[in-house]
Motif scaffolding. Structure first.
Motif, PDB file in Angstrom:
ATOM      1  N   ASN A  66      -8.075  13.883   4.817  1.00  0.00           N
ATOM      2  CA  ASN A  66      -7.308  15.143   4.507  1.00  0.00           C
ATOM      3  C   ASN A  66      -5.905  14.704   5.391  1.00  0.00           C
ATOM      4  OD1 ASN A  66      -9.136  16.803   3.327  1.00  0.00           O
ATOM      5  ND2 ASN A  66     -10.318  16.874   5.066  1.00  0.00           N
ATOM      6  N   VAL A  67      -4.970  15.192   4.424  1.00  0.00           N
ATOM      7  CA  VAL A  67      -3.530  15.166   5.391  1.00  0.00           C
ATOM      8  C   VAL A  67      -2.930  16.467   5.064  1.00  0.00           C
ATOM      9  CG1 VAL A  67      -1.206  13.801   5.171  1.00  0.00           C
ATOM     10  CG2 VAL A  67      -3.497  12.634   4.658  1.00  0.00           C
ATOM     11  N   THR A  68      -2.352  16.985   6.165  1.00  0.00           N
ATOM     12  CA  THR A  68      -1.650  18.265   6.135  1.00  0.00           C
ATOM     13  C   THR A  68      -0.177  17.927   6.210  1.00  0.00           C
ATOM     14  OG1 THR A  68      -3.363  19.549   7.178  1.00  0.00           O
ATOM     15  CG2 THR A  68      -0.988  20.664   6.962  1.00  0.00           C
ATOM     16  N   VAL A  69       0.700  18.227   4.976  1.00  0.00           N
ATOM     17  CA  VAL A  69       2.188  18.217   4.938  1.00  0.00           C
ATOM     18  C   VAL A  69       2.724  19.371   5.381  1.00  0.00           C
ATOM     19  CG1 VAL A  69       3.851  17.364   3.401  1.00  0.00           C
ATOM     20  CG2 VAL A  69       1.519  16.279   3.200  1.00  0.00           C
ATOM     21  N   PRO A  70       3.889  19.662   5.787  1.00  0.00           N
ATOM     22  CA  PRO A  70       4.652  20.724   5.968  1.00  0.00           C
ATOM     23  C   PRO A  70       5.087  21.358   4.800  1.00  0.00           C
ATOM     24  CG  PRO A  70       5.466  18.994   7.679  1.00  0.00           C
ATOM     25  CD  PRO A  70       4.517  18.227   6.617  1.00  0.00           C
ATOM     26  N   GLY A  71       5.402  22.661   4.625  1.00  0.00           N
ATOM     27  CA  GLY A  71       5.779  23.379   3.468  1.00  0.00           C
ATOM     28  C   GLY A  71       7.064  22.906   3.039  1.00  0.00           C
ATOM     29  N   GLY A  72       7.961  22.509   3.782  1.00  0.00           N
ATOM     30  CA  GLY A  72       9.127  22.215   3.204  1.00  0.00           C
ATOM     31  C   GLY A  72       9.320  20.899   2.587  1.00  0.00           C
ATOM     32  N   LYS A  73       8.232  20.001   2.582  1.00  0.00           N
ATOM     33  CA  LYS A  73       8.211  18.673   2.089  1.00  0.00           C
ATOM     34  C   LYS A  73       7.925  19.035   0.541  1.00  0.00           C
ATOM     35  CE  LYS A  73       8.371  15.382   5.560  1.00  0.00           C
ATOM     36  NZ  LYS A  73       8.004  13.950   5.501  1.00  0.00           N
ATOM     37  N   ARG A  74       8.065  17.895  -0.281  1.00  0.00           N
ATOM     38  CA  ARG A  74       7.541  17.994  -1.685  1.00  0.00           C
ATOM     39  C   ARG A  74       7.244  16.393  -1.996  1.00  0.00           C
ATOM     40  NH1 ARG A  74       8.241  22.214  -0.555  1.00  0.00           N
ATOM     41  NH2 ARG A  74       9.277  24.191  -1.697  1.00  0.00           N
ATOM     42  N   ALA A  75       7.042  15.678  -1.085  1.00  0.00           N
ATOM     43  CA  ALA A  75       6.958  14.356  -1.349  1.00  0.00           C
ATOM     44  C   ALA A  75       5.745  13.603  -0.180  1.00  0.00           C
ATOM     45  CB  ALA A  75       7.864  13.527  -1.453  1.00  0.00           C
ATOM     46  N   TYR A  76       5.103  12.914  -0.489  1.00  0.00           N
ATOM     47  CA  TYR A  76       4.344  12.037   0.768  1.00  0.00           C
ATOM     48  C   TYR A  76       3.794  10.768   0.288  1.00  0.00           C
ATOM     49  CZ  TYR A  76       1.137  11.508   4.712  1.00  0.00           C
ATOM     50  OH  TYR A  76       0.426  11.178   5.712  1.00  0.00           O
ATOM     51  N   LEU A  77       3.798   9.882   1.254  1.00  0.00           N
ATOM     52  CA  LEU A  77       3.312   8.255   1.034  1.00  0.00           C
ATOM     53  C   LEU A  77       1.828   8.325   1.795  1.00  0.00           C
ATOM     54  CD1 LEU A  77       3.909   5.519   0.152  1.00  0.00           C
ATOM     55  CD2 LEU A  77       4.584   5.185   2.369  1.00  0.00           C
ATOM     56  N   ILE A  78       0.859   7.938   0.911  1.00  0.00           N
ATOM     57  CA  ILE A  78      -0.428   7.674   1.696  1.00  0.00           C
ATOM     58  C   ILE A  78      -0.595   6.280   1.853  1.00  0.00           C
ATOM     59  CG2 ILE A  78      -2.822   7.867   1.329  1.00  0.00           C
ATOM     60  CD1 ILE A  78      -2.519  10.147  -0.606  1.00  0.00           C
ATOM     61  N   ALA A  79      -0.589   5.705   2.749  1.00  0.00           N
ATOM     62  CA  ALA A  79      -0.674   4.292   3.087  1.00  0.00           C
ATOM     63  C   ALA A  79      -2.077   3.908   3.618  1.00  0.00           C
ATOM     64  CB  ALA A  79       0.273   4.055   4.169  1.00  0.00           C
ATOM     65  N   GLY A  80      -2.387   2.624   3.544  1.00  0.00           N
ATOM     66  CA  GLY A  80      -3.744   2.189   4.041  1.00  0.00           C
ATOM     67  C   GLY A  80      -4.822   2.099   3.197  1.00  0.00           C
ATOM     68  N   LEU A  81      -4.349   2.251   1.726  1.00  0.00           N
ATOM     69  CA  LEU A  81      -5.374   2.196   0.893  1.00  0.00           C
ATOM     70  C   LEU A  81      -5.946   0.719   0.425  1.00  0.00           C
ATOM     71  CD1 LEU A  81      -3.532   4.678  -1.806  1.00  0.00           C
ATOM     72  CD2 LEU A  81      -5.096   5.221   0.149  1.00  0.00           C
ATOM     73  N   LEU A  82      -6.919   0.739  -0.122  1.00  0.00           N
ATOM     74  CA  LEU A  82      -7.779  -0.622  -0.505  1.00  0.00           C
ATOM     75  C   LEU A  82      -7.028  -1.015  -1.678  1.00  0.00           C
ATOM     76  CD1 LEU A  82     -11.245   0.159   0.318  1.00  0.00           C
ATOM     77  CD2 LEU A  82      -9.641  -1.034   1.595  1.00  0.00           C
ATOM     78  N   PRO A  83      -6.859  -2.377  -2.122  1.00  0.00           N
ATOM     79  CA  PRO A  83      -6.333  -2.779  -3.384  1.00  0.00           C
ATOM     80  C   PRO A  83      -7.185  -2.610  -4.337  1.00  0.00           C
ATOM     81  CG  PRO A  83      -6.742  -4.709  -1.877  1.00  0.00           C
ATOM     82  CD  PRO A  83      -6.751  -3.476  -0.890  1.00  0.00           C
ATOM     83  N   SER A  84      -6.810  -2.623  -5.508  1.00  0.00           N
ATOM     84  CA  SER A  84      -7.728  -2.697  -7.014  1.00  0.00           C
ATOM     85  C   SER A  84      -8.846  -1.610  -6.712  1.00  0.00           C
ATOM     86  CB  SER A  84      -8.222  -4.076  -7.009  1.00  0.00           C
ATOM     87  OG  SER A  84      -7.336  -5.148  -7.241  1.00  0.00           O
ATOM     88  N   THR A  96      -5.306   3.720  -9.694  1.00  0.00           N
ATOM     89  CA  THR A  96      -5.889   2.711  -9.080  1.00  0.00           C
ATOM     90  C   THR A  96      -4.864   1.803  -8.556  1.00  0.00           C
ATOM     91  OG1 THR A  96      -7.329   2.841 -11.036  1.00  0.00           O
ATOM     92  CG2 THR A  96      -6.816   0.649 -10.079  1.00  0.00           C
ATOM     93  N   THR A  97      -5.019   1.500  -7.412  1.00  0.00           N
ATOM     94  CA  THR A  97      -4.112   0.599  -6.777  1.00  0.00           C
ATOM     95  C   THR A  97      -3.940  -0.640  -7.274  1.00  0.00           C
ATOM     96  OG1 THR A  97      -5.762   0.136  -5.250  1.00  0.00           O
ATOM     97  CG2 THR A  97      -4.219   1.754  -4.343  1.00  0.00           C
ATOM     98  N   ALA A  98      -2.966  -1.053  -6.894  1.00  0.00           N
ATOM     99  CA  ALA A  98      -2.600  -2.764  -7.512  1.00  0.00           C
ATOM    100  C   ALA A  98      -3.349  -3.668  -6.889  1.00  0.00           C
ATOM    101  CB  ALA A  98      -0.915  -3.225  -7.410  1.00  0.00           C
ATOM    102  N   ALA A  99      -3.730  -4.956  -7.787  1.00  0.00           N
ATOM    103  CA  ALA A  99      -4.278  -6.002  -6.985  1.00  0.00           C
ATOM    104  C   ALA A  99      -3.607  -6.540  -5.676  1.00  0.00           C
ATOM    105  CB  ALA A  99      -4.494  -7.044  -7.898  1.00  0.00           C
ATOM    106  N   ALA A 100      -4.393  -6.934  -4.560  1.00  0.00           N
ATOM    107  CA  ALA A 100      -3.505  -7.518  -3.571  1.00  0.00           C
ATOM    108  C   ALA A 100      -2.646  -8.789  -3.934  1.00  0.00           C
ATOM    109  CB  ALA A 100      -4.621  -8.308  -2.572  1.00  0.00           C
ATOM    110  N   GLY A 101      -1.477  -8.748  -3.574  1.00  0.00           N
ATOM    111  CA  GLY A 101      -0.627  -9.652  -3.780  1.00  0.00           C
ATOM    112  C   GLY A 101       0.615  -9.176  -4.817  1.00  0.00           C
ATOM    113  N   ASP A 102      -0.023  -8.157  -5.864  1.00  0.00           N
ATOM    114  CA  ASP A 102       0.924  -7.870  -6.852  1.00  0.00           C
ATOM    115  C   ASP A 102       2.109  -7.096  -6.239  1.00  0.00           C
ATOM    116  OD1 ASP A 102      -1.039  -8.790  -8.542  1.00  0.00           O
ATOM    117  OD2 ASP A 102      -1.413  -6.643  -9.242  1.00  0.00           O
ATOM    118  N   LYS A 103       3.106  -7.362  -6.803  1.00  0.00           N
ATOM    119  CA  LYS A 103       4.381  -6.562  -6.451  1.00  0.00           C
ATOM    120  C   LYS A 103       4.479  -5.011  -7.065  1.00  0.00           C
ATOM    121  CE  LYS A 103       6.778 -10.020  -4.567  1.00  0.00           C
ATOM    122  NZ  LYS A 103       6.400 -10.330  -3.312  1.00  0.00           N
TER     123      LYS A 103
END
Length: 167
Positions: free
Chosen positions: A117-135, A159-166
């Motif tokens: 779970n991530v809470t984002v302030p009401g004024g924001k309309r975008a968010y980056l989720i980092a630390g995901l697993l490849p593929s 579906t996240t990209a494969a490791a090493g993919d641009k």
């Protein structure tokens, strides 16, 4: 993202009969008339660009009993833009039809019970989720929060990209 059109599909829950409505891409609202009272429906909305169709936004509703006055429209989110996906992150952006105190983003690996779970302030309309697993396939839900109430979610599957993919 702009779409050529939207496809709205709806059906009585448990029924195989699906009705289809095509709405021009410039429209952001559509009234589905002629529904049965006190009936549960599943509604899917797809964005259409050329011959491609997005994953659906899905909601479940129950119509009011015959003779009931229409309830005030609940606060709800607008649209989820196409996510930007890399091997370890996804950038989400969305529109709203109302203002919210905050947003709750829930995400999990498909088939897993563990939800983050991530809470984002009401004024924001975008968010980056980092630390995901490849593929890896993820399901992501975005809820608008006002006080103690939360909206039906915007839902997407990535579906996240494969490791090493641009990206």
């Amino acid at each position: 993202t702009t779409f050529d059109s939207y496809l709205i599909q709806y059906k009585v829950q448990g029924s195989e009969e699906t009705r289809n409505v095509t709405v021009p891409g410039g429209k952001r609202a559509y009234l589905i008339a002629g529904l049965l009272p006190s009936t549960k429906y599943t509604i899917y909305v797809y964005g259409i660009s050329g011959t491609k169709r997005t994953q659906p936004l899905t909601t479940h509703i129950t119509t009011a009993a015959a003779g009931d006055k229409a309830a005030p429209s609940p606060a709800r989110l607008g649209n989820l833009s196409d996510p930007t996906v890399t091997a370890s992150s996804v950038r989400l952006s969305w529109t709203t039809l109302t203002t919210f105190d905050s947003y709750l983003i829930q995400y999990k690996v498909q088939g897993s019970e563990e939800t983050r779970n991530v809470t984002v302030p009401g004024g924001k309309r975008a968010y980056l989720i980092a630390g995901l697993l490849p593929s890896t396939k993820y399901t992501i839900y975005i809820y608008g929060i006002s006080g103690t109430k939360r909206t039906q979610p915007l839902t997407t599957h990535i579906t996240t990209a494969a490791a090493g993919d641009k990206a």
